[in-house]
Design a protein around this motif. Structure first.
Motif, PDB file in Angstrom:
ATOM      1  N   SER A 133       0.802  -1.221   0.000  1.00 53.42           N
ATOM      2  CA  SER A 133       0.000   0.000   0.000  1.00 53.42           C
ATOM      3  C   SER A 133       0.836   1.273   0.000  1.00 53.42           C
ATOM      4  N   ASN A 134       2.154   1.161   0.174  1.00 51.55           N
ATOM      5  CA  ASN A 134       3.002   2.342   0.133  1.00 51.55           C
ATOM      6  C   ASN A 134       3.997   2.278  -1.034  1.00 51.55           C
ATOM      7  N   SER A 135       3.582   1.670  -2.126  1.00 51.91           N
ATOM      8  CA  SER A 135       4.486   1.461  -3.257  1.00 51.91           C
ATOM      9  C   SER A 135       4.212   2.420  -4.407  1.00 51.91           C
ATOM     10  N   GLN A 136       5.294   2.757  -5.067  1.00 55.66           N
ATOM     11  CA  GLN A 136       5.189   3.404  -6.373  1.00 55.66           C
ATOM     12  C   GLN A 136       5.707   2.350  -7.347  1.00 55.66           C
TER      13      GLN A 136
ATOM     14  N   GLY B 102      -2.351   4.146  -2.969  1.00 53.46           N
ATOM     15  CA  GLY B 102      -2.752   4.898  -1.795  1.00 53.46           C
ATOM     16  C   GLY B 102      -2.929   6.392  -1.997  1.00 53.46           C
ATOM     17  N   ASP B 103      -2.701   6.896  -3.228  1.00 52.19           N
ATOM     18  CA  ASP B 103      -2.854   8.346  -3.429  1.00 52.19           C
ATOM     19  C   ASP B 103      -4.234   8.724  -3.952  1.00 52.19           C
TER      20      ASP B 103
ATOM     21  N   LYS C 184      -1.561  -5.777  -5.679  1.00 48.32           N
ATOM     22  CA  LYS C 184      -0.802  -5.925  -4.420  1.00 48.32           C
ATOM     23  C   LYS C 184      -0.213  -7.325  -4.343  1.00 48.32           C
TER      24      LYS C 184
ATOM     25  N   THR D 112       1.002   5.159  -8.230  1.00 44.04           N
ATOM     26  CA  THR D 112       1.266   5.306  -6.809  1.00 44.04           C
ATOM     27  C   THR D 112       0.074   4.773  -6.034  1.00 44.04           C
TER      28      THR D 112
ATOM     29  N   ILE E 134       9.500   1.517  -2.763  1.00 47.39           N
ATOM     30  CA  ILE E 134       8.751   1.653  -1.517  1.00 47.39           C
ATOM     31  C   ILE E 134       8.910   3.090  -1.028  1.00 47.39           C
ATOM     32  N   LYS E 135       7.784   3.772  -0.851  1.00 48.23           N
ATOM     33  CA  LYS E 135       7.823   5.154  -0.364  1.00 48.23           C
ATOM     34  C   LYS E 135       7.957   5.155   1.150  1.00 48.23           C
ATOM     35  N   ASP E 136       8.587   6.188   1.662  1.00 45.55           N
ATOM     36  CA  ASP E 136       8.706   6.329   3.125  1.00 45.55           C
ATOM     37  C   ASP E 136       7.415   6.796   3.726  1.00 45.55           C
TER      38      ASP E 136
ATOM     39  N   GLU F 240      -5.951  -1.615  -7.085  1.00 48.85           N
ATOM     40  CA  GLU F 240      -4.855  -1.783  -6.131  1.00 48.85           C
ATOM     41  C   GLU F 240      -4.833  -3.205  -5.574  1.00 48.85           C
TER      42      GLU F 240
END
Length: 148
Positions: A8-11, A41-42, A54, A39, A146-148, A50
């Motif tokens: 869920s926090n991936s680009q 979750g945006d 996943k 992206t 993986i986004k922070d 999504e």
């Protein structure tokens, strides 16, 4: 070291084809030679889209279909407008099926499809061209960040 998977926090960078059930290809990043950056979750992707990607890993391919409400939405009759011909440039191509850009009050542009020309009335459809259709995605994951 374990393989990175889409979460869920991936680009993600992907190539995809969007097909209709009859096999018609409606869009393809492969044809344009330019991968898409998505992206999670945006809010730009449907929850169903999504959920379908996943857990995928770099290099993985997946084919899945989404019904209209989980893809580009249902057709909305409120998105069909009848405009006066005088609102168009004299040399505008008002042939049925022509896609034109229209300015919105906030300065953005949206595409509209000319659906009908009757006298001085031009019917313009602002629904997404794939609204109301089940679509099939043929997707390949090229990279995952993986986004922070």
């Amino acid at each position: 070291m374990s393989q990175i998977t889409i979460g869920s926090n991936s680009q993600v960078f992907v190539h995809f084809d969007v097909e209709l059930p009859d096999g018609t290809v409606a869009d393809s990043t492969r044809a344009h030679g330019k991968p898409a950056r998505l992206t999670l979750g945006d809010g730009s992707l449907s929850g169903a889209f999504e959920a379908a990607i996943k857990g995928m890993e770099k290099g993985e391919k997946r084919r899945f279909s989404l019904d209209p409400q989980h893809a580009f939405g249902e057709r909305n009759p409120d998105n069909i407008h009848h405009l006066d011909r005088t609102q168009f440039a004299a040399d505008a191509d008002l042939s049925e099926g022509t896609i034109m850009a229209f300015d919105t009050p906030d300065g953005n542009q949206v595409p509209g499809v000319i659906r009908e020309l009757a006298g001085d009335s031009v019917t313009v459809d602002f629904n997404h061209p794939l609204a109301g259709q089940t679509v099939i995605f043929d997707l390949e994951v090229l990279d995952i960040v993986i986004k922070d």
